[in-house]
Design an enzyme around this catalytic site. Sequence first.
Site, PDB file in Angstrom:
ATOM      1  N   TYR A 201      32.170 -34.005 -80.006  1.00  0.00           N
ATOM      2  CA  TYR A 201      31.720 -35.298 -79.474  1.00  0.00           C
ATOM      3  C   TYR A 201      31.168 -35.026 -78.080  1.00  0.00           C
ATOM      4  O   TYR A 201      31.892 -34.549 -77.214  1.00  0.00           O
ATOM      5  CB  TYR A 201      32.895 -36.272 -79.338  1.00  0.00           C
ATOM      6  CG  TYR A 201      33.526 -36.733 -80.640  1.00  0.00           C
ATOM      7  CD1 TYR A 201      34.421 -35.929 -81.348  1.00  0.00           C
ATOM      8  CD2 TYR A 201      33.245 -37.991 -81.154  1.00  0.00           C
ATOM      9  CE1 TYR A 201      35.013 -36.369 -82.530  1.00  0.00           C
ATOM     10  CE2 TYR A 201      33.840 -38.440 -82.335  1.00  0.00           C
ATOM     11  CZ  TYR A 201      34.710 -37.618 -83.009  1.00  0.00           C
ATOM     12  OH  TYR A 201      35.305 -38.060 -84.174  1.00  0.00           O
ATOM     13  N   LYS A 297      37.848 -44.311 -87.500  1.00  0.00           N
ATOM     14  CA  LYS A 297      38.950 -45.149 -87.956  1.00  0.00           C
ATOM     15  C   LYS A 297      38.597 -46.114 -89.094  1.00  0.00           C
ATOM     16  O   LYS A 297      39.495 -46.642 -89.748  1.00  0.00           O
ATOM     17  CB  LYS A 297      39.485 -45.975 -86.764  1.00  0.00           C
ATOM     18  CG  LYS A 297      40.178 -45.137 -85.715  1.00  0.00           C
ATOM     19  CD  LYS A 297      41.456 -44.524 -86.247  1.00  0.00           C
ATOM     20  CE  LYS A 297      41.787 -43.216 -85.538  1.00  0.00           C
ATOM     21  NZ  LYS A 297      42.127 -42.139 -86.452  1.00  0.00           N
ATOM     22  N   TYR A 385      43.920 -40.112 -82.864  1.00  0.00           N
ATOM     23  CA  TYR A 385      42.864 -39.552 -83.713  1.00  0.00           C
ATOM     24  C   TYR A 385      43.417 -39.172 -85.093  1.00  0.00           C
ATOM     25  O   TYR A 385      42.778 -39.426 -86.116  1.00  0.00           O
ATOM     26  CB  TYR A 385      42.247 -38.319 -83.040  1.00  0.00           C
ATOM     27  CG  TYR A 385      40.928 -37.893 -83.654  1.00  0.00           C
ATOM     28  CD1 TYR A 385      40.871 -36.875 -84.605  1.00  0.00           C
ATOM     29  CD2 TYR A 385      39.730 -38.532 -83.297  1.00  0.00           C
ATOM     30  CE1 TYR A 385      39.666 -36.499 -85.179  1.00  0.00           C
ATOM     31  CE2 TYR A 385      38.520 -38.145 -83.862  1.00  0.00           C
ATOM     32  CZ  TYR A 385      38.494 -37.136 -84.806  1.00  0.00           C
ATOM     33  OH  TYR A 385      37.297 -36.765 -85.379  1.00  0.00           O
TER      34      TYR A 385
HETATM   35  P1  FAS Z   1      32.552 -51.309 -97.930  1.00  0.00           P
HETATM   36  O1  FAS Z   1      31.566 -52.097 -97.124  1.00  0.00           O
HETATM   37  O2  FAS Z   1      32.440 -49.830 -97.990  1.00  0.00           O
HETATM   38  O3  FAS Z   1      32.532 -51.818 -99.450  1.00  0.00           O
HETATM   39  C1  FAS Z   1      32.430 -53.199 -99.746  1.00  0.00           C
HETATM   40  C2  FAS Z   1      31.831 -53.320-101.149  1.00  0.00           C
HETATM   41  O4  FAS Z   1      31.788 -54.703-101.489  1.00  0.00           O
HETATM   42  C3  FAS Z   1      30.386 -52.792-101.218  1.00  0.00           C
HETATM   43  O5  FAS Z   1      30.241 -51.897-102.275  1.00  0.00           O
HETATM   44  C4  FAS Z   1      29.545 -54.057-101.399  1.00  0.00           C
HETATM   45  O6  FAS Z   1      28.410 -53.832-102.205  1.00  0.00           O
HETATM   46  C5  FAS Z   1      30.533 -54.986-102.087  1.00  0.00           C
HETATM   47  N1  FAS Z   1      30.235 -56.409-101.886  1.00  0.00           N
HETATM   48  C6  FAS Z   1      29.794 -57.012-100.758  1.00  0.00           C
HETATM   49  N2  FAS Z   1      29.627 -58.331-100.962  1.00  0.00           N
HETATM   50  C7  FAS Z   1      29.983 -58.566-102.267  1.00  0.00           C
HETATM   51  C8  FAS Z   1      30.025 -59.734-103.075  1.00  0.00           C
HETATM   52  N3  FAS Z   1      29.676 -60.922-102.590  1.00  0.00           N
HETATM   53  N4  FAS Z   1      30.429 -59.610-104.363  1.00  0.00           N
HETATM   54  C9  FAS Z   1      30.809 -58.402-104.857  1.00  0.00           C
HETATM   55  N5  FAS Z   1      30.786 -57.253-104.132  1.00  0.00           N
HETATM   56  C10 FAS Z   1      30.372 -57.352-102.856  1.00  0.00           C
HETATM   57  N6  FAS Z   1      33.768 -45.267 -90.812  1.00  0.00           N
HETATM   58  C11 FAS Z   1      34.211 -44.110 -90.297  1.00  0.00           C
HETATM   59  O7  FAS Z   1      35.423 -43.891 -90.252  1.00  0.00           O
HETATM   60  N7  FAS Z   1      33.301 -43.169 -89.826  1.00  0.00           N
HETATM   61  C12 FAS Z   1      31.932 -43.374 -89.889  1.00  0.00           C
HETATM   62  O8  FAS Z   1      31.140 -42.539 -89.467  1.00  0.00           O
HETATM   63  C13 FAS Z   1      31.445 -44.571 -90.431  1.00  0.00           C
HETATM   64  N8  FAS Z   1      30.094 -44.803 -90.534  1.00  0.00           N
HETATM   65  C14 FAS Z   1      29.651 -46.012 -91.047  1.00  0.00           C
HETATM   66  C15 FAS Z   1      28.270 -46.314 -91.161  1.00  0.00           C
HETATM   67  C16 FAS Z   1      27.833 -47.554 -91.669  1.00  0.00           C
HETATM   68  C17 FAS Z   1      26.351 -47.856 -91.779  1.00  0.00           C
HETATM   69  C18 FAS Z   1      28.778 -48.521 -92.068  1.00  0.00           C
HETATM   70  C19 FAS Z   1      28.330 -49.867 -92.590  1.00  0.00           C
HETATM   71  C20 FAS Z   1      30.145 -48.236 -91.972  1.00  0.00           C
HETATM   72  C21 FAS Z   1      30.587 -46.979 -91.474  1.00  0.00           C
HETATM   73  N9  FAS Z   1      31.952 -46.659 -91.387  1.00  0.00           N
HETATM   74  C22 FAS Z   1      32.411 -45.491 -90.880  1.00  0.00           C
HETATM   75  C23 FAS Z   1      32.928 -47.573 -91.827  1.00  0.00           C
HETATM   76  C24 FAS Z   1      33.008 -47.456 -93.335  1.00  0.00           C
HETATM   77  O9  FAS Z   1      33.331 -46.148 -93.699  1.00  0.00           O
HETATM   78  C25 FAS Z   1      33.993 -48.484 -93.785  1.00  0.00           C
HETATM   79  O10 FAS Z   1      35.179 -48.446 -93.004  1.00  0.00           O
HETATM   80  C26 FAS Z   1      34.336 -48.359 -95.233  1.00  0.00           C
HETATM   81  O11 FAS Z   1      33.154 -48.372 -95.974  1.00  0.00           O
HETATM   82  C27 FAS Z   1      35.251 -49.518 -95.585  1.00  0.00           C
HETATM   83  O12 FAS Z   1      35.333 -49.601 -96.934  1.00  0.00           O
HETATM   84  P2  FAS Z   1      35.417 -51.023 -97.659  1.00  0.00           P
HETATM   85  O13 FAS Z   1      36.416 -51.870 -96.956  1.00  0.00           O
HETATM   86  O14 FAS Z   1      35.608 -50.702 -99.086  1.00  0.00           O
HETATM   87  O15 FAS Z   1      34.013 -51.735 -97.388  1.00  0.00           O
HETATM   88  C1  PHB Z   2      31.157 -38.269 -89.847  1.00  0.00           C
HETATM   89  O1  PHB Z   2      31.305 -37.081 -90.181  1.00  0.00           O
HETATM   90  O2  PHB Z   2      30.384 -39.056 -90.444  1.00  0.00           O
HETATM   91  C2  PHB Z   2      31.948 -38.797 -88.670  1.00  0.00           C
HETATM   92  C3  PHB Z   2      32.974 -38.033 -88.147  1.00  0.00           C
HETATM   93  C4  PHB Z   2      33.690 -38.516 -87.054  1.00  0.00           C
HETATM   94  C5  PHB Z   2      33.372 -39.745 -86.520  1.00  0.00           C
HETATM   95  C6  PHB Z   2      32.347 -40.522 -87.062  1.00  0.00           C
HETATM   96  C7  PHB Z   2      31.628 -40.039 -88.148  1.00  0.00           C
HETATM   97  O3  PHB Z   2      34.076 -40.227 -85.448  1.00  0.00           O
END
Ligand code: FAS
Ligand code: PHB
Length: 390
Positions: A201, A297, A385
């Site tokens: 980082y 997280k 972490y």
């Molecule tokens: P999700 O959003 O993954 O899944 C929700 C599901 O519900 C989706 O498949 C969607 O299509 C569906 N849905 C939505 N509305 C609906 C409806 N009306 N009817 C039926 N289905 C519906 N976390 C990290 O720890 N590190 C990262 O680097 C990281 N990068 C991310 C980048 C992005 C762009 C995003 C958006 C999130 C990121 N996150 C990251 C967080 C991510 O990993 C979430 O914490 C994780 O996807 C959470 O999972 P769910 O709660 O299942 O939600």
């Molecule tokens: C990733 O590998 O996508 C990643 C790892 C650590 C982070 C965020 C994203 O804090």
Amino acid sequence: MRTQVAIIGAGPSGLLLGQLLTRAGIDNVILERRSAEYVLSRIRAGVLERGMVDLLHEAGAGERLAKLGLTHDGFTIAFDEASHRIDIAGLTGGKAVTVYGQTEVTADLMDARKRANGVTIYEAEDVTLHDFDGARPRVAFVQDGVAKELSCDFIAGCDGYHGVSRASAPAGVLKEFERVYPFGWLGVLVDTPPAAHELVYASGERGFALCSMRSPTRSRYYVQVPLDETIENWSDDRFFDELRRRVPAGVAANVKSGPSIEKSIAPLRSFVAEPMRFGRLFLAGDAAHIVPPTGAKGLNLAASDVRYLFDALREHYLDRSAAGLDAYSARALARVWKAERFSWWMTGLLHLFPGETPFDRRVRRAEFDYIAQSNHAASAVAENYVGLPY
Ligand code: FAS
Ligand code: PHB
């Protein structure tokens, strides 16, 4: 149609909860708005806490993770010309994190559900939630143009930040807490070996960057970008040039560029919705909270929510007790807010905020120096972490 637990959303939260319920003999149906291919195409998290790893094994979806997951017992924070390794294992009595992409987690859970003959209805349209304030909730949806209804005992809203579940909370009950950050993360996935064997980082005068990975041959990189940035402005060459300028020289020298296989910009926000329960509707994962990815997280909070909700539902069905369900929201939120704090703090430490004054920058540097020079400060970073206890 009838089931015991209707789950909205087939992301990691919904799939993990569904698999745990199925293995406990509790009937459930998942309704997912998108296709399975679309869900798998999203590139997101990369670092798993021990709690998530244990849950995946409990769900019967841990085999590939055990083979391919990379155990990491440290990571580096770089600040301008200085670098400091956070010795996770040494500071937490031997704990570690596992590097394994969310895409793989989702694929493993989909495979496990298929093997268990779990019912997931993909491309379910117009999902609406009804009567969850009473004893007989139901979910209406459209499948292949045909209007259908699923009656159930409980609804698990696992449909993410933009889902229908939180939006269905009764007016005046929901309290929302939010901080939107004035920047985003431009992420690139590339099939070249990682620039370092652990995560780096980096914070510098040009902004934040992160060197992560998915395997010994696949890297995941991020650079902080202004909110109005678009990926059209970022060729692969421009991305790798900027990344190299933001990380320590020794790391930059090992960054191998290559054609990006995914490139996207994610906005950063901190968000919590309270409570996480409305009668027989329970929210889990991103449906209830969002953290900036700086602290890794997001996915791991979805895991602890699912742990608490699954235990509560199992207690209801097997022990005829409502204690777990009644305690769910407060219990989940207690851990959510601690992860929100850590993610907010880590984001504040490492990112260049527009309008930052020279005083602000000196304070950020002093925070880094304190972590680098104090085991107490570094221990606080390490124990957050790896994940606070469930
Ligand atoms: P999700 O959003 O993954 O899944 C929700 C599901 O519900 C989706 O498949 C969607 O299509 C569906 N849905 C939505 N509305 C609906 C409806 N009306 N009817 C039926 N289905 C519906 N976390 C990290 O720890 N590190 C990262 O680097 C990281 N990068 C991310 C980048 C992005 C762009 C995003 C958006 C999130 C990121 N996150 C990251 C967080 C991510 O990993 C979430 O914490 C994780 O996807 C959470 O999972 P769910 O709660 O299942 O939600
Ligand atoms: C990733 O590998 O996508 C990643 C790892 C650590 C982070 C965020 C994203 O804090």
